[in-house]
Design an enzyme around this catalytic site. Structure first.
Site, PDB file in Angstrom:
ATOM      1  CG  HIS A  53      -1.931   1.059   1.284  1.00 40.54           C
ATOM      2  ND1 HIS A  53      -3.072   0.986   2.083  1.00 40.54           N
ATOM      3  CD2 HIS A  53      -1.996   2.268   0.682  1.00 40.54           C
ATOM      4  CE1 HIS A  53      -3.765   2.102   1.955  1.00 40.54           C
ATOM      5  NE2 HIS A  53      -3.126   2.901   1.119  1.00 40.54           N
ATOM      6  CG  HIS A  74      -1.548   6.076  -2.608  1.00 43.65           C
ATOM      7  ND1 HIS A  74      -2.705   5.856  -3.297  1.00 43.65           N
ATOM      8  CD2 HIS A  74      -1.786   5.677  -1.327  1.00 43.65           C
ATOM      9  CE1 HIS A  74      -3.617   5.358  -2.484  1.00 43.65           C
ATOM     10  NE2 HIS A  74      -3.089   5.237  -1.272  1.00 43.65           N
ATOM     11  CG  HIS A 134      -7.774   3.355  -0.145  1.00 45.10           C
ATOM     12  ND1 HIS A 134      -7.094   2.755  -1.160  1.00 45.10           N
ATOM     13  CD2 HIS A 134      -6.884   4.186   0.486  1.00 45.10           C
ATOM     14  CE1 HIS A 134      -5.829   3.195  -1.154  1.00 45.10           C
ATOM     15  NE2 HIS A 134      -5.676   4.056  -0.170  1.00 45.10           N
ATOM     16  CD  GLU A 188      -7.548   6.724   4.486  1.00 48.22           C
ATOM     17  OE1 GLU A 188      -8.120   6.667   3.382  1.00 48.22           O
ATOM     18  OE2 GLU A 188      -6.460   7.328   4.671  1.00 48.22           O
ATOM     19  CG  ASP A 230      -1.678   5.773   2.696  1.00 48.03           C
ATOM     20  OD1 ASP A 230      -1.989   5.411   1.545  1.00 48.03           O
ATOM     21  OD2 ASP A 230      -2.482   6.376   3.445  1.00 48.03           O
ATOM     22  CG  ASP A 231      -0.154   8.972   0.322  1.00 48.66           C
ATOM     23  OD1 ASP A 231      -0.105   8.885  -0.911  1.00 48.66           O
ATOM     24  OD2 ASP A 231      -1.154   8.635   0.989  1.00 48.66           O
TER      25      ASP A 231
END
Ligand code: ADE
Ligand code: ZN
Length: 346
Positions: free
Chosen positions: A25, A27, A205, A208, A286-287
């Site tokens: 996961h 991005h 997703h 969340e 994630d980011d």
């Protein structure tokens, strides 16, 4: 599983850093560091609303998912050419190699780019070549997962799928991301059914910021094979039981949850409760450029905040290999590398 000798708490960080892992996961646009945003803005003549790297970084004070997404999409606006997508992904792979990531499944958001006139082939081409070089030069295996933006229409998602089909061999699956509130999984029922017919893997997703019911409909309507985040399941004991029974992987992102205020504090994060309930939890970043850390930093801060031990760490990384979309021989190779690491360490 073999009994695991204890790793003293003071050696746990070293152990966590050394463990081989899969990241499921991430991005790739969320790995764009402020320095690279400024470099690409200059190279491409794109104007930014912030005067400096420091000013941009200071704007990374998020209050919820939407406050982050607004800045994240603005950051991605510097990506125009195939080389830009390559440079972004290559920078991620170098970080991943340092964190002992053996395998990474990269999300990308083509609608963010095609809406600005960037061709689908430019996006996928740059990312694909970085994946090839990651294999050749860093020994990292990787794959691409195309995400539909859920704040846009299903019709837009269908158009995006059509644009991507000439590159079908270069991505393994589809996902669903962006603003969860008000955009339930059911909105994308038909496009996910089509992706299933095309033999694409499916993830979404869910849970969340949105309710546990979104996790259920992602599974039952979209027929996803993994849930991204899924932490709101903690409020639904029956759903937790189902996730454990059906071995549904959750790609949990602790630092993201902290920065987007899904959890007030990492010591209150539900990761350990879900793991102890038998759910196939994995840790992911994630980011990472926006949330203060790549994969190892997520492990280190989570283990510092929660009563997790070496056996939990091994469980988490085993889950990451079990949940990855690789063939069985590749998975067995990852498990052997994990066993080798444990033998060296313990
Ligand atoms: N796109 C990038 N990061 C995301 C996240 N954490 N949730 C939803 N969409 C995203
Ligand atoms: Zn995400």
């Amino acid at each position: 599983m073999k009994a695991l000798p204890l790793v003293p708490r003071e050696h746990l960080p070293e152990f966590l850093r050394a463990l081989p892992k899969a990241e499921l996961h991430i991005h790739i646009e969320g790995s764009l560091e402020p320095e690279l945003i400024f470099k690409l803005a200059k190279r491409n003549g794109v104007a930014l609303s912030y005067p400096s790297v420091e000013a941009l970084r200071q704007a990374y004070a998020f209050t919820d998912l939407q406050s982050f997404l607004d800045i994240y999409y603005a950051g991605a606006s510097v990506l125009l050419h195939e080389q830009d997508f390559y440079d972004m992904a290559w920078a991620y792979f170098e970080k991943a190699a340092a964190d002992h990531v053996l395998h990474a499944e990269l999300f990308f958001d083509p609608q963010t780019h095609t809406a600005r006139g960037v061709a689908m082939g430019t996006v996928i081409g740059g990312l694909h070549h970085a994946c090839e070089d990651a294999r050749a030069r860093l020994g990292i295996s990787s794959a691409l997962i195309l995400c539909f933006l859920r704040h846009l229409s299903e019709e837009d998602a269908f158009t995006t799928l059509e644009q991507a089909l000439p590159y079908r061999e270069r991505f393994i699956g589809v996902g669903l991301d962006s603003s969860e509130r008000g955009n339930p999984p059911e909105k994308f029922a038909r496009v996910f059914a089509r992706c299933s017919e095309l033999g694409l893997h499916r993830v979404a997703h869910a849970g969340e910021e949105g309710p546990p019911a979104f996790i259920t409909t992602a599974l039952d309507v979209l027929k996803v094979e993994r849930i991204d985040h899924g932490v709101q399941a903690i409020f639904d004991p029956q759903l937790i039981e189902r996730l454990a029974r059906e071995r549904v992987p959750l790609t949990v992102c602790p630092l993201s949850n902290l920065r987007l205020r899904v959890t007030p504090d990492l010591s209150k994060h539900p990761l350990k409760q879900l793991l102890d309930a038998g759910v196939m939890v994995t840790i992911n970043s994630d980011d990472p450029a926006y949330f203060g850390g790549y994969l190892n930093e997520n492990f280190l801060q989570t283990f510092a905040a929660l009563p997790l031990d070496a056996a939990d760490a091994v469980r988490l990384v085993r889950h990451s290999f079990e949940a990855s979309f690789v063939d069985e021989a590749t998975r067995a190779g990852f498990m052997r590398q994990l066993d080798d690491c444990l033998a060296r360490f313990l």
